[in-house]
Design a protein around this motif. Structure first.
Motif, PDB file in Angstrom:
ATOM      1  N   GLN A 212      -4.433 -10.270   3.474  1.00 47.42           N
ATOM      2  CA  GLN A 212      -4.174  -9.459   2.284  1.00 47.42           C
ATOM      3  C   GLN A 212      -4.613  -8.018   2.497  1.00 47.42           C
ATOM      4  OE1 GLN A 212      -6.283 -11.934  -0.554  1.00 47.42           O
ATOM      5  NE2 GLN A 212      -4.369 -12.595  -1.500  1.00 47.42           N
ATOM      6  N   VAL A 213      -5.771  -7.836   3.131  1.00 44.65           N
ATOM      7  CA  VAL A 213      -6.282  -6.484   3.394  1.00 44.65           C
ATOM      8  C   VAL A 213      -5.345  -5.737   4.330  1.00 44.65           C
ATOM      9  CG1 VAL A 213      -8.156  -5.168   4.447  1.00 44.65           C
ATOM     10  CG2 VAL A 213      -8.689  -7.076   2.939  1.00 44.65           C
ATOM     11  N   ARG A 214      -4.911  -6.417   5.414  1.00 47.46           N
ATOM     12  CA  ARG A 214      -3.990  -5.777   6.363  1.00 47.46           C
ATOM     13  C   ARG A 214      -2.671  -5.417   5.691  1.00 47.46           C
ATOM     14  NH1 ARG A 214      -6.034  -9.476  10.339  1.00 47.46           N
ATOM     15  NH2 ARG A 214      -4.325 -10.925   9.900  1.00 47.46           N
ATOM     16  N   GLY A 215      -2.151  -6.343   4.874  1.00 49.82           N
ATOM     17  CA  GLY A 215      -0.899  -6.067   4.157  1.00 49.82           C
ATOM     18  C   GLY A 215      -1.034  -4.896   3.209  1.00 49.82           C
ATOM     19  N   PHE A 216      -2.154  -4.846   2.490  1.00 45.61           N
ATOM     20  CA  PHE A 216      -2.398  -3.743   1.561  1.00 45.61           C
ATOM     21  C   PHE A 216      -2.457  -2.406   2.304  1.00 45.61           C
ATOM     22  CE2 PHE A 216      -5.460  -0.828  -0.355  1.00 45.61           C
ATOM     23  CZ  PHE A 216      -4.921  -0.661  -1.625  1.00 45.61           C
ATOM     24  N   LEU A 217      -3.233  -2.365   3.399  1.00 44.12           N
ATOM     25  CA  LEU A 217      -3.417  -1.106   4.129  1.00 44.12           C
ATOM     26  C   LEU A 217      -2.124  -0.620   4.768  1.00 44.12           C
ATOM     27  CD1 LEU A 217      -6.905  -1.760   5.786  1.00 44.12           C
ATOM     28  CD2 LEU A 217      -6.382  -0.268   3.852  1.00 44.12           C
ATOM     29  N   LYS A 218      -1.324  -1.549   5.323  1.00 50.48           N
ATOM     30  CA  LYS A 218      -0.043  -1.162   5.935  1.00 50.48           C
ATOM     31  C   LYS A 218       0.887  -0.551   4.888  1.00 50.48           C
ATOM     32  CE  LYS A 218       0.175  -4.503   9.750  1.00 50.48           C
ATOM     33  NZ  LYS A 218       0.834  -5.746  10.227  1.00 50.48           N
ATOM     34  N   CYS A 219       1.044  -1.240   3.768  1.00 46.76           N
ATOM     35  CA  CYS A 219       1.953  -0.753   2.725  1.00 46.76           C
ATOM     36  C   CYS A 219       1.429   0.530   2.082  1.00 46.76           C
ATOM     37  CB  CYS A 219       2.160  -1.830   1.663  1.00 46.76           C
ATOM     38  SG  CYS A 219       3.068  -3.251   2.280  1.00 46.76           S
ATOM     39  N   PHE A 220       0.110   0.627   1.941  1.00 47.94           N
ATOM     40  CA  PHE A 220      -0.487   1.855   1.407  1.00 47.94           C
ATOM     41  C   PHE A 220      -0.160   3.042   2.315  1.00 47.94           C
ATOM     42  CE2 PHE A 220      -3.895   4.965   1.424  1.00 47.94           C
ATOM     43  CZ  PHE A 220      -4.054   5.247   0.073  1.00 47.94           C
ATOM     44  N   SER A 221      -0.328   2.857   3.635  1.00 49.20           N
ATOM     45  CA  SER A 221      -0.081   3.944   4.594  1.00 49.20           C
ATOM     46  C   SER A 221       1.386   4.354   4.594  1.00 49.20           C
ATOM     47  CB  SER A 221      -0.500   3.502   6.002  1.00 49.20           C
ATOM     48  OG  SER A 221      -1.847   3.103   6.020  1.00 49.20           O
ATOM     49  N   VAL A 222       2.277   3.351   4.636  1.00 46.72           N
ATOM     50  CA  VAL A 222       3.717   3.649   4.651  1.00 46.72           C
ATOM     51  C   VAL A 222       4.119   4.381   3.373  1.00 46.72           C
ATOM     52  CG1 VAL A 222       6.006   2.589   4.539  1.00 46.72           C
ATOM     53  CG2 VAL A 222       4.335   1.756   6.200  1.00 46.72           C
ATOM     54  N   SER A 223       3.617   3.911   2.217  1.00 48.16           N
ATOM     55  CA  SER A 223       3.962   4.519   0.936  1.00 48.16           C
ATOM     56  C   SER A 223       3.456   5.954   0.839  1.00 48.16           C
ATOM     57  CB  SER A 223       3.376   3.669  -0.199  1.00 48.16           C
ATOM     58  OG  SER A 223       3.648   4.238  -1.449  1.00 48.16           O
ATOM     59  N   PHE A 224       2.222   6.196   1.289  1.00 49.52           N
ATOM     60  CA  PHE A 224       1.637   7.543   1.229  1.00 49.52           C
ATOM     61  C   PHE A 224       2.414   8.505   2.126  1.00 49.52           C
ATOM     62  CE2 PHE A 224      -1.278  10.897   2.456  1.00 49.52           C
ATOM     63  CZ  PHE A 224      -1.876  11.237   1.248  1.00 49.52           C
ATOM     64  N   TRP A 615      11.699 -13.101  -0.585  1.00 49.96           N
ATOM     65  CA  TRP A 615      10.469 -13.534   0.092  1.00 49.96           C
ATOM     66  C   TRP A 615      10.133 -14.981  -0.267  1.00 49.96           C
ATOM     67  CZ3 TRP A 615       5.752  -9.697   0.434  1.00 49.96           C
ATOM     68  CH2 TRP A 615       4.920 -10.101   1.468  1.00 49.96           C
ATOM     69  N   HIS A 616      10.286 -15.318  -1.531  1.00 59.44           N
ATOM     70  CA  HIS A 616      10.024 -16.695  -1.960  1.00 59.44           C
ATOM     71  C   HIS A 616      11.023 -17.669  -1.337  1.00 59.44           C
ATOM     72  CE1 HIS A 616       6.649 -16.812  -4.716  1.00 59.44           C
ATOM     73  NE2 HIS A 616       7.030 -15.658  -5.234  1.00 59.44           N
ATOM     74  N   LYS A 617      12.242 -17.229  -1.123  1.00 63.83           N
ATOM     75  CA  LYS A 617      13.248 -18.095  -0.500  1.00 63.83           C
ATOM     76  C   LYS A 617      12.894 -18.399   0.951  1.00 63.83           C
ATOM     77  CE  LYS A 617      16.472 -18.959  -3.567  1.00 63.83           C
ATOM     78  NZ  LYS A 617      16.787 -20.362  -3.929  1.00 63.83           N
ATOM     79  N   PHE A 618      12.375 -17.389   1.670  1.00 69.28           N
ATOM     80  CA  PHE A 618      12.069 -17.561   3.085  1.00 69.28           C
ATOM     81  C   PHE A 618      10.712 -18.244   3.305  1.00 69.28           C
ATOM     82  CE2 PHE A 618      15.201 -14.064   3.493  1.00 69.28           C
ATOM     83  CZ  PHE A 618      16.068 -14.687   4.394  1.00 69.28           C
ATOM     84  N   ASN A 619       9.692 -17.808   2.559  1.00 66.18           N
ATOM     85  CA  ASN A 619       8.341 -18.358   2.779  1.00 66.18           C
ATOM     86  C   ASN A 619       7.552 -18.224   1.482  1.00 66.18           C
ATOM     87  OD1 ASN A 619       5.758 -19.052   3.599  1.00 66.18           O
ATOM     88  ND2 ASN A 619       5.919 -18.008   5.578  1.00 66.18           N
ATOM     89  N   SER A 620       7.680 -19.227   0.620  1.00 64.72           N
ATOM     90  CA  SER A 620       7.106 -19.138  -0.724  1.00 64.72           C
ATOM     91  C   SER A 620       5.583 -19.079  -0.698  1.00 64.72           C
ATOM     92  CB  SER A 620       7.566 -20.330  -1.561  1.00 64.72           C
ATOM     93  OG  SER A 620       7.116 -20.208  -2.877  1.00 64.72           O
ATOM     94  N   LYS A 621       4.960 -19.857   0.202  1.00 63.70           N
ATOM     95  CA  LYS A 621       3.496 -19.909   0.240  1.00 63.70           C
ATOM     96  C   LYS A 621       2.910 -18.554   0.645  1.00 63.70           C
ATOM     97  CE  LYS A 621      -0.323 -22.744   1.947  1.00 63.70           C
ATOM     98  NZ  LYS A 621      -0.721 -23.858   2.830  1.00 63.70           N
ATOM     99  N   ARG A 622       3.495 -17.941   1.679  1.00 59.79           N
ATOM    100  CA  ARG A 622       3.006 -16.623   2.116  1.00 59.79           C
ATOM    101  C   ARG A 622       3.281 -15.557   1.050  1.00 59.79           C
ATOM    102  NH1 ARG A 622       1.365 -13.740   6.449  1.00 59.79           N
ATOM    103  NH2 ARG A 622       2.207 -11.640   6.725  1.00 59.79           N
ATOM    104  N   ALA A 623       4.440 -15.676   0.423  1.00 58.81           N
ATOM    105  CA  ALA A 623       4.801 -14.701  -0.614  1.00 58.81           C
ATOM    106  C   ALA A 623       3.789 -14.724  -1.742  1.00 58.81           C
ATOM    107  CB  ALA A 623       6.195 -15.000  -1.143  1.00 58.81           C
ATOM    108  N   GLU A 624       3.360 -15.908  -2.152  1.00 58.81           N
ATOM    109  CA  GLU A 624       2.446 -16.026  -3.281  1.00 58.81           C
ATOM    110  C   GLU A 624       1.130 -15.303  -3.032  1.00 58.81           C
ATOM    111  OE1 GLU A 624       0.993 -19.638  -6.191  1.00 58.81           O
ATOM    112  OE2 GLU A 624       2.773 -19.861  -4.951  1.00 58.81           O
ATOM    113  N   SER A 625       0.633 -15.378  -1.792  1.00 58.79           N
ATOM    114  CA  SER A 625      -0.654 -14.744  -1.487  1.00 58.79           C
ATOM    115  C   SER A 625      -0.517 -13.264  -1.150  1.00 58.79           C
ATOM    116  CB  SER A 625      -1.334 -15.468  -0.316  1.00 58.79           C
ATOM    117  OG  SER A 625      -0.545 -15.368   0.858  1.00 58.79           O
ATOM    118  N   MET A 626       0.666 -12.855  -0.627  1.00 58.41           N
ATOM    119  CA  MET A 626       0.805 -11.491  -0.120  1.00 58.41           C
ATOM    120  C   MET A 626       1.464 -10.515  -1.096  1.00 58.41           C
ATOM    121  SD  MET A 626      -0.693 -11.342   2.723  1.00 58.41           S
ATOM    122  CE  MET A 626      -0.143  -9.724   3.217  1.00 58.41           C
ATOM    123  N   ILE A 627       2.251 -11.003  -2.043  1.00 59.94           N
ATOM    124  CA  ILE A 627       2.974 -10.090  -2.954  1.00 59.94           C
ATOM    125  C   ILE A 627       2.022  -9.168  -3.720  1.00 59.94           C
ATOM    126  CG2 ILE A 627       4.262 -10.072  -5.139  1.00 59.94           C
ATOM    127  CD1 ILE A 627       6.051 -12.259  -3.904  1.00 59.94           C
TER     128      ILE A 627
END
Length: 664
Positions: A212-224, A615-627
């Motif tokens: 979750q931390v890695r996902g947050f930081l990646k998306c934060f950097s790309v968005s900024f 995302w839910h169609k491809f990998n629902s479990k990962r989507a739930e924790s990462m969205i």
């Protein structure tokens, strides 16, 4: 009712299951004294998160007025901040105090209390509706729109007003916390969901947390970085990627385009699909069908010579039809929730004695432990009564000094009625998860507009609306936080103190974040980026209350009747039809937003929904924790770019390029 009961049981089971798998360390399992649950690092983290989210929420509030629920995002960011801090301290060779779920709850509560004032403090609605620009947009020749009904924004009076009206709400329902949380067992779905999320952070181990931390930081950097890149092409108005004619120039003229805003893509990932469906439906109905048709009637329904922003022209239809939708939806919800509250209270009173023994026997040890810890630390009754009386008396004296149009006896009546209104709202929110504070505020707005007269009515209505809304809303938010405290074994005293600290910080932070935009950008310009649509809507509701229907343009009253009825019928259809049909009924309150703002942000938010669906169609479990992490990163990155963009604007440094599209 049955749906919410099942939802409550399911979330509680999940939350308790998480508790049972919690790590066995004594520090994590043992409930600490409330004084140790509030930490210095927690307060520092709360200030940082509250400041960042105040800017983000203010930006969204001033552009569309539709701010998603950022509580989950705040809890995640609190976890990321403190976990990162503790690891850095440990790597430096020092011993770091363990990060508990109680501290996580305290940070989340304090930060949310802080940025909630940026969302609901009236900076984009009733307080901004007092300024000169909104007065001019509402029509200087309108009889009820008095030239004396102007008060331009100022840091001093805004922060003072917030301090007075918000702190009264903190004390309104404290004596009823045990009755509403333990005895009546109100579910408070948002409070439950936040508790389950925080319990999950501290029980699922580091593997998911690291992802979750890695996902947050990646998306934060790309968005900024993307926001930084877009800035170079915004040299003038209507330039840059934010005006990209995605579906062609004709669609662009009617505000249908993708403006490449990661903030609204992230917001679209957080809110439900129904919200995004309602937004796009409202955009198609208004900018796709109605405004082009009404525009053709120029010269028949309204004069050709009128300015584009005149309330007697097409802009008046945009404003008042959105008001009709908002009032229809609000009135229906008000009646429905009040009815549900009364029926539920009566049924609980009748069955209380019979069920008490059965419930006590059926409750497992975890629930009993939660209730015992929640009740053990009492907040004294004298503190609640004294606090409410002291802040009420100060408000009765000071608020009429800031706004002479609002007489002191109206403030006395408001604070006399406020506790009962706060109880009704908090009880209804406990059952339905809908905070009706704005609707109570609108009722106060129309009453005060009608009784205060044409000279004082607009200011008295807007200020009185904010007074009632703030007390009722803060009391409801505190009760939701008490539910979170119960399920995370956090002390109610710590929760109350966290809320008070966050509110105090917010009284300073919210006006500062507002003036960051107000000084750097053209706030309130209907053709600009920061339209602040609700400021105009609220002022015109006050004018409508003062003048009556004479304020409406030609044939607008008939259209308002139609849209008001539409809002009521759609809500009835949702509640009375089978679930498979009712779940597709749009939300009229949400549909009203694109009427003024346009369809571009609805396109962005629908793309967020499309990402979640795929995302839910491809990998629902990962989507739930990462969205939640990905959406938070997208919102925070572009939102944080607002700070350097505002500094550059204040320094008169303009983007070097204007990218614009014109017909060939």
């Amino acid at each position: 009712m049955e749906d919410h009961s099942e939802e409550k049981k399911e979330i509680e089971r999940e939350g308790l299951e998480l508790e049972k798998h919690e790590d066995s360390s004594e520090e994590s399992r043992r409930a600490q004294p409330w004084t140790k649950q509030i930490t210095i690092r927690g307060i520092v983290a709360s200030i940082l998160i509250g400041a960042v989210y105040s800017v983000i929420a203010m930006k969204i509030n001033l552009t569309t007025g539709l701010v998603p629920n950022l509580n989950v995002s705040a809890a995640l960011l609190a976890f990321v901040c403190v976990r990162t801090w503790t690891k850095l301290v440990q790597k430096a060779g020092f011993i770091a105090k363990p990060f508990t779920r109680q501290e996580n709850t305290m940070i989340q509560t304090c930060a949310v209390a802080c940025f909630s004032l940026a969302v609901g403090g009236g900076f984009a609605s009733y307080l901004l509706g007092l300024n000169r620009k909104t007065y001019l947009l509402s029509g200087v020749h309108t009889e009820g729109n008095s030239p004396s009904a102007i008060k331009d924004p100022g840091f001093g009076w805004m922060s003072g007003y917030l301090f007075l009206v918000c702190f009264v709400g903190l004390f309104a329902l404290i004596p009823l916390r045990k009755i509403m949380i333990v005895d009546l067992e109100l579910p408070y779905p948002s409070g439950l969901a936040t508790a389950v999320l925080i319990n999950g952070f501290h029980t699922q181990g580091d593997k998911i947390a690291k992802k979750q931390v890695r996902g947050f930081l990646k998306c934060f950097s790309v968005s900024f970085l993307w926001a930084f890149f877009k800035w170079f092409y915004m040299g003038r108005e209507a330039c840059g990627f934010s005006q990209f004619p995605t579906f062609g120039l004709q669609a662009w003229k009617h505000t249908f385009y993708f403006d490449f805003s990661t903030t609204y893509v992230g917001a679209g990932m957080i809110v439900s699909h129904l919200v995004n469906f309602s937004l796009i439906l409202g955009a198609v109905l208004s900018h796709g069908i109605m405004w082009p048709l009404i525009g053709r009637l120029k010269g028949e329904w309204f004069p050709v010579t009128l300015e584009e922003t005149s309330m007697r022209g097409i802009y008046g239809y945009k404003v008042f039809l959105s008001v009709a939708l908002i009032l229809g939806d609000g009135l229906y919800s008000f009646v429905k929730i009040m009815g549900a509250t009364i029926i539920n209270i009566r049924s609980r009173i009748k069955s209380r004695d019979i069920k008490k023994v059965e419930d006590d026997q059926s409750k497992d040890q975890d629930v009993l432990k939660q209730n015992e810890l929640f009740v053990r630390e009492k907040i004294p009754m004298w503190l609640a009564v004294t606090g409410y009386l002291v802040f009420s008396v100060i408000s009765v004296i000071v608020v009429p000094l800031i706004f002479p149009q609002l007489k002191w006896y109206y403030v006395v009546v408001a604070y006399t009625l406020a506790p009962s209104l706060a109880f009704c709202n908090a009880y209804g929110a406990g059952l339905t998860d809908i905070n009706m504070a704005y609707n109570y505020g609108k009722v106060a707005l129309f009453v005060l507009a009608a009784v205060s007269g044409k000279e004082d009515g607009v200011v008295a209505a807007l200020v009185g609306c904010g007074l009632i809304k703030s007390v009722v809303s803060v009391a409801c938010i505190l009760m939701q936080d008490f539910k979170t405290a119960q399920l995370t074994l956090t002390s109610p005293r710590a929760m109350f103190m966290s809320q008070a600290i966050g509110t105090l910080i917010g009284c300073v932070m919210a006006p500062l974040s507002f003036f960051l935009f107000y000084k750097a950008f053209d706030v309130g310009n209907p053709n600009g980026e920061f339209k602040a649509p609700y400021a105009l809507i609220y002022r015109n509701m006050a004018i409508l209350g003062v003048e009556g229907f004479s304020a409406l343009p030609l044939h607008c009253l008939q259209l308002c009747y139609g849209f008001f009825a539409f809002a009521v019928i759609v809500n009835l259809a949702r509640d009375l039809s089978p679930p498979r049909i009712g779940q597709w009924m749009p939300l009229p309150m949400v549909m009203a937003v694109p009427f003024l703002v346009g369809g571009y942000f609805a396109v962005d938010m629908c793309i967020g929904s499309l990402i979640v669906f795929s995302w839910h169609k491809f990998n629902s479990k990962r989507a739930e924790s990462m969205i939640p992490a990905v959406a938070s990163g997208l919102i925070c990155g572009e939102g944080l770019w607002t700070l350097p963009a505002a500094v550059l604007a204040l320094a008169k440094i303009n983007p070097p390029i204007c990218m614009k599209f014109v017909p060939s």
